[in-house]
Design an enzyme around this catalytic site. Structure first.
Site, PDB file in Angstrom:
ATOM      1  NE  ARG A  34      -4.394  -1.611   1.307  1.00 54.95           N
ATOM      2  CZ  ARG A  34      -5.525  -1.798   1.969  1.00 54.95           C
ATOM      3  NH1 ARG A  34      -5.636  -1.397   3.217  1.00 54.95           N
ATOM      4  NH2 ARG A  34      -6.555  -2.362   1.376  1.00 54.95           N
TER       5      ARG A  34
ATOM      6  CD  GLN B 269      -2.885   5.991  -4.029  1.00 54.97           C
ATOM      7  OE1 GLN B 269      -3.268   6.684  -4.966  1.00 54.97           O
ATOM      8  NE2 GLN B 269      -2.740   6.467  -2.808  1.00 54.97           N
TER       9      GLN B 269
ATOM     10  CG  ASP C 126      -5.018  -1.333  -2.694  1.00 56.73           C
ATOM     11  OD1 ASP C 126      -5.360  -2.503  -2.442  1.00 56.73           O
ATOM     12  OD2 ASP C 126      -4.894  -0.462  -1.818  1.00 56.73           O
TER      13      ASP C 126
ATOM     14  CB  SER D 237      -8.324  -0.209  -2.141  1.00 62.60           C
ATOM     15  OG  SER D 237      -7.429  -0.109  -1.058  1.00 62.60           O
TER      16      SER D 237
ATOM     17  CE1 TYR E 250      -5.188  -4.495   5.613  1.00 52.01           C
ATOM     18  CE2 TYR E 250      -2.855  -4.251   5.085  1.00 52.01           C
ATOM     19  CZ  TYR E 250      -4.144  -4.600   4.722  1.00 52.01           C
ATOM     20  OH  TYR E 250      -4.384  -5.057   3.450  1.00 52.01           O
TER      21      TYR E 250
END
Length: 362
Positions: A119, A124, A127, A130, A223
């Site tokens: 991450r 991005q 990902d 997500s 996280y």
């Protein structure tokens, strides 16, 4: 010679997503990559074979391709169909299903786990956790409204005014923020909680209030870390008091590779107003609610507890589109100018997401 990318049909029960969509196939073909799609691979997402053919793909056997892209982890039978030296990309559950990684290594397959994409800003677009969490969060808010015995928005009618429902979201990562935003659009008064205090501003940015319990557990990679025993006990006590004041509670808290933390106790459910709803998105990891029955809708103490599994598969069109873009971004990182997969193992994204690597890959 350019590489071949294979797209098999997903076989897990209830799985309707597909790893690549025609728009992404067009992009790959433009790079010189050959794409082979198994017949019927896109039907769950309402994409016919003809759409893939029009995009430049061949309809045939995807398992002999240089690179096979999937959504869900492969079965033992599917691993047996992969060629030695092939590359596999997909959700592989390396932390919870290490036997899959072992089988891929034994088969001589280089495998990239989409859930292991780091991450970082540069990753991005890749990902997939997500992108799929966005779908899950949206659907969770709709499920809460569907199972609620009360309106979400405030209504002013000739018969009087109905107050808006109150919604609490526990765990405000991507799924939680999307759940808050969607519940807000439906007219509810929304509140978010997380053990990472730095996300408070994100909660407020979607129009929700922040529930501060005074407990922080900042972990690595975006996280939360696992709480200590004392922290967990204190959190549960404070949450029990808070939960009872909401019409709907949506839980999304996960700790990678561990059982989901219990956030909503049986006592908290008992204290909720009859007709309230708990939507538990952590059912596949044991659930955030003590009374959760994974994959089921249960009613306890007149409170409905919904624990859907694989919510992204219930919106296969957009879930597949988003996932395919993630896979494309990862593939483009590996492709050379000739359309051949040639991973640069010094790249942080590739090195981190690779869970098994053949000797021929250096």
């Amino acid at each position: 010679m350019s590489s071949t990318v294979g797209v098999p049909r997903e076989t897990n029960a209830g799985e309707r997503r597909v790893a690549l969509v025609p728009k992404v196939v067009e992009r790959l073909c433009a790079r010189g990559v050959r794409v082979v799609v198994e017949s019927g691979a896109g039907l769950g997402a309402l994409i016919p074979d003809a759409s893939y053919a029009e995009a430049g793909a061949k309809i045939g056997d995807p398992w002999s391709a240089d690179v096979v892209v999937k959504v869900t982890p492969p079965t033992a039978e599917e691993i047996g169909r992969l060629s030695s030296g092939a590359t596999l990309i997909g959700f592989l559950a390396p932390l919870t299903s290490p036997e899959t990684v072992t089988a891929l290594r034994d088969a001589g397959v280089t495998a990239f786990a989409m859930e292991s994409i780091p991450r970082i800003s540069r990753a991005q677009s890749m990902d997939a956790l997500s992108s799929q969490a966005t779908v899950a969060g949206y659907r969770a808010a709709l499920l809460a409204a569907e199972h609620s015995t009360r309106f979400f928005p405030m209504l002013t009618t000739a018969a009087g005014t109905v107050k808006p429902a109150t919604v609490l979201v526990l765990g405000v990562g991507v799924a939680g923020l999307q759940a808050l935003a969607t519940a807000k659009r439906l007219g509810a008064r929304t509140t978010g909680y997380d053990v990472r205090p730095e996300v408070a501003d994100q909660v407020r940015s979607v129009g929700a209030q922040w529930l501060d319990l005074g407990i922080a557990a900042v972990g690595e990679g975006g996280y939360a870390r696992e709480l200590t025993e004392d922290e967990r006990a204190e959190q549960q006590q404070r949450l029990e008091e808070a939960v009872t004041g909401f019409d709907a509670v949506i839980t999304t808290a996960l700790v990678p590779g561990r059982r989901a933390p219990t956030l909503v106790t049986a006592q908290a459910v008992e204290g909720m107003r009859p007709g309230s709803v708990v939507v538990d998105l952590a059912g596949e990891s044991g659930g955030n609610c003590e009374l959760t029955e994974p994959g089921e809708v249960a009613v306890r103490h007149d409170v409905t507890i919904v624990s859907p599994l694989n919510l992204p598969a219930t919106m296969p069109e957009h879930a597949s589109e988003l996932y395919a873009r993630n896979v494309l971004a990862l593939l483009e990182l590996m492709l050379d100018d000739a359309g051949t997969v040639a991973p640069d193992w010094t790249d942080e994204i590739l090195a981190t997401s690779c869970v098994t690597r053949t000797e021929g890959d250096g």
